[in-house]
Design an enzyme around this catalytic site. Structure first.
Site, mmCIF file in Angstrom:
data_model
loop_
_atom_site.group_PDB
_atom_site.id
_atom_site.type_symbol
_atom_site.label_atom_id
_atom_site.label_comp_id
_atom_site.label_asym_id
_atom_site.label_seq_id
_atom_site.Cartn_x
_atom_site.Cartn_y
_atom_site.Cartn_z
ATOM 1 C CE LYS A 5 -7.429 -21.879 6.213
ATOM 2 N NZ LYS A 5 -6.010 -21.951 6.604
ATOM 3 C CE LYS B 276 -9.452 -25.347 5.610
ATOM 4 N NZ LYS B 276 -8.118 -25.234 6.107
HETATM 5 C C1 PBG Z 1 -5.234 -23.170 9.126
HETATM 6 C C2 PBG Z 1 -5.978 -24.400 8.740
HETATM 7 C C3 PBG Z 1 -7.306 -24.678 9.071
HETATM 8 C C4 PBG Z 1 -7.597 -25.936 8.569
HETATM 9 C C5 PBG Z 1 -6.483 -26.375 7.903
HETATM 10 N N1 PBG Z 1 -5.475 -25.419 8.023
HETATM 11 C C6 PBG Z 1 -8.353 -23.914 9.675
HETATM 12 C C7 PBG Z 1 -8.181 -22.953 10.705
HETATM 13 O O1 PBG Z 1 -7.834 -23.314 11.853
HETATM 14 O O2 PBG Z 1 -8.449 -21.794 10.418
HETATM 15 C C8 PBG Z 1 -8.925 -26.626 8.760
HETATM 16 C C9 PBG Z 1 -9.061 -27.971 8.202
HETATM 17 C C10 PBG Z 1 -10.182 -28.744 8.757
HETATM 18 O O3 PBG Z 1 -11.049 -28.248 9.501
HETATM 19 O O4 PBG Z 1 -10.213 -29.929 8.424
HETATM 20 N N2 PBG Z 1 -3.984 -23.110 8.604
#
Ligand code: PBG
Length: 319
Positions: free
Chosen positions: A191, A244
């Site tokens: 991520k 991601k």
């Molecule tokens: C953090 C989280 C994020 C997303 C899902 N869970 C990103 C973040 O704020 O760092 C992003 C998903 C998206 O942009 O669709 N727990």
């Protein structure tokens, strides 16, 4: 070999909020809503007609409290009402902490649990004085509690996304000792600290109030580190590893698929989705054709499942 996308390849992310009869629009996130549990059930029923088979739930409580049970009650009701629907839950703290970070911070007097230490006249600006260091053990403890509560409610998968070290290991152990050996884990393994998350942070009210997530999310310039993180999650017991965002990271998806013999999920995130939507609105491209090209590319790179806000539309289009 010809790549064809199928309904089964997709997971739709839902934002679940407290209260009743709510279907709230979200800024810069066209077509995506925050649902209260009752309205969520209706929306899922609709999507089921088109063959949507998997959902990922994000809790967005009215009050920022780690003990909020919105997701728990959503999972229970979904499991009561729908058979053969795979239910996954996001396990993170960013929608529950007042500072918007994914973990509890060292010297954190802003999140639940640390309330006792909170000075009486604390102002927002004193966020700046907090050290941006995640308190790993407090964070892991909170994440574990949340994961077990989701499993108890009937979640098929929990998806820890706080990027806390050893989160998969600790949660796997806790699930096993609480009798949830069958609950699986989807790790947010690679991520990245990405600029593509803007609309999501509007949806979850989780934009960090200070600093950024670069101390716990991955550097997008370092693919070796991403590989190590994926390897770690697999060792710790992840059943699915996730990359991601998706589109700018097809090489990482391919690497995950080729190096490790496990299912790979790709998260086609909110920014990627909004590009497509706004471009289509401007007449730059045909939305459906664009979505099919993107999804085919993500699958071609090696994704076994794709988490996408387009998933409900794709199911309709494939019907
Ligand atoms: C953090 C989280 C994020 C997303 C899902 N869970 C990103 C973040 O704020 O760092 C992003 C998903 C998206 O942009 O669709 N727990």
């Amino acid at each position: 070999m010809q790549i064809n996308i199928k309904k089964d390849d997709f997971i739709y992310p839902y934002f679940v909020t407290s209260g009743k009869n709510k279907k709230e629009r979200i800024k810069n996130f066209p077509g995506v809503y925050r649902f209260s549990v009752d309205r969520l059930l209706k929306d899922i029923e609709e999507a089921r007609k088109f063959g949507l088979g998997k959902v990922l739930l994000f809790g967005v409580p009215d009050k920022k409290d780690i003990r909020d049970d919105t997701v728990i009650s959503a999972v229970r009701k979904i499991k009561d009402e729908f058979e053969n629907l795979v239910v996954m839950t996001d396990v993170c703290l960013c929608a529950y902490t007042s500072h918007g970070h994914c973990g509890i911070l060292v010297n954190d007097c802003h999140s639940e649990g640390a309330a006792k230490r909170r000075p009486k006249n604390l102002k927002e600006r004193s966020f700046a004085s907090l050290r941006m260091t995640v308190d790993d053990s407090a964070t892991l403890e909170a994440l574990t509690k949340i994961a077990v509560s989701h499993a108890r409610a009937g979640a098929d998968f929990v998806a820890p996304s706080a990027m806390a070290k050893k989160q998969v290991f600790v949660i796997r152990k806790a699930l096993d000792t609480h009798g949830f050996k069958d609950t699986k884990i989807m790790g947010y393994s690679a991520k990245f600290a990405s600029n593509f998350y803007g609309p999501f942070r509007n949806a979850a009210g989780s934009a960090p109030k200070f600093g950024d997530r670069s101390s716990y999310q991955l550097n997008f310039a370092d693919v070796k580190n991403a590989e190590r993180e994926i390897a770690d999650d697999i060792k710790e017991g992840a059943d699915i590893v996730m990359v991601k965002p998706a589109l700018a990271y097809l090489d990482v998806i391919r690497l995950a698929k080729e190096k490790f013999n496990v299912p790979v999920a790709a998260y086609n995130v909110s920014g990627e989705y909004s590009f497509v939507k706004y471009g289509a609105k401007q007449g730059l491209w045909d939305e459906k054709k664009m979505v099919f090209e993107i999804m085919t590319a993500i699958k071609r790179a090696g994704a076994d499942v794709i988490i996408s806000y387009h998933a409900k539309d794709v199911a309709k289009w494939l019907s």
